[in-house]
Motif scaffolding. Structure first.
Motif, short mmCIF file in Angstrom:
data_model
loop_
_atom_site.label_atom_id
_atom_site.label_comp_id
_atom_site.label_asym_id
_atom_site.label_seq_id
_atom_site.Cartn_x
_atom_site.Cartn_y
_atom_site.Cartn_z
N LYS A 27 0.85 -1.16 0.05
CA LYS A 27 -0.04 0.12 0.12
C LYS A 27 0.78 1.21 0.03
O LYS A 27 0.46 2.44 -0.55
CB LYS A 27 -0.78 -0.04 1.12
N LEU A 28 2.13 1.21 0.36
CA LEU A 28 2.87 2.17 0.74
C LEU A 28 4.51 1.96 0.36
O LEU A 28 4.83 0.69 0.64
CB LEU A 28 3.06 2.82 2.18
N ASN A 29 4.89 2.79 -0.14
CA ASN A 29 6.58 2.56 -0.24
C ASN A 29 7.18 3.36 0.94
O ASN A 29 6.53 3.98 1.61
CB ASN A 29 7.07 2.93 -1.65
N ILE A 30 8.56 3.21 0.87
CA ILE A 30 9.06 4.05 2.05
C ILE A 30 8.82 5.54 2.16
O ILE A 30 8.80 5.89 3.35
CB ILE A 30 10.62 3.64 2.08
N THR A 31 9.06 6.05 1.23
CA THR A 31 8.79 7.65 1.15
C THR A 31 7.26 7.94 1.50
O THR A 31 7.20 8.74 2.39
CB THR A 31 9.18 8.20 -0.23
#
Length: 136
Positions: A27-31
């Protein structure tokens, strides 16, 4: 104050696990995670490492492949029941964490109001005095 500290630790852990879960689910990347949770990219990577290291230390045991005998048909019902129990236990755990978060918020807001009342010398809390209306 120890109770407040414990609630803060649980809240921090819950946030960390939620963030790592969202990253692992794609759902999310690190940034994006860093922006959503208001932390640095380095903190996100550190949290990922912590959770993954903990998972590596305590791996989930692999289940044996199910057999096709008649006896295993009854075992499937047991496995289904066990899966339901595991799912319900996970829900209970999640609800307990949410309850802890709600308790933390209640303590936080109560403390915030008390400090503001002391510093400003005002009565901020609403007094519960109601008067019935004569319009009926």
């Amino acid at each position: 104050m120890d109770q407040l500290k414990q609630l803060r630790m649980r809240q921090h852990r819950q946030t960390m696990l939620q963030m790592v879960s969202e990253i692992h689910q794609g759902k999310l990347n690190i940034t994006q995670a860093a922006n959503k949770f208001s932390v640095t990219r380095h903190t996100v990577k550190t949290w990922l490492d912590k959770v993954e290291d903990k998972a590596y230390e305590h791996p989930v045991s692999e289940k044996p492949a199910p057999s096709t005998s008649k006896k295993s048909q009854f075992g499937r019902a047991d496995k289904d029941a066990a899966a339901q129990v595991d799912e319900l236990m996970a829900k209970v755990s999640l609800l307990e964490e949410e309850l802890d978060a709600a308790k933390f918020k209640a303590i936080y807001y109560s403390t915030l109001i008390q400090v503001a009342e002391q510093e400003l010398g005002l009565d901020i809390e609403k007094k519960c005095v109601t008067k019935q209306s004569d319009s009926f």
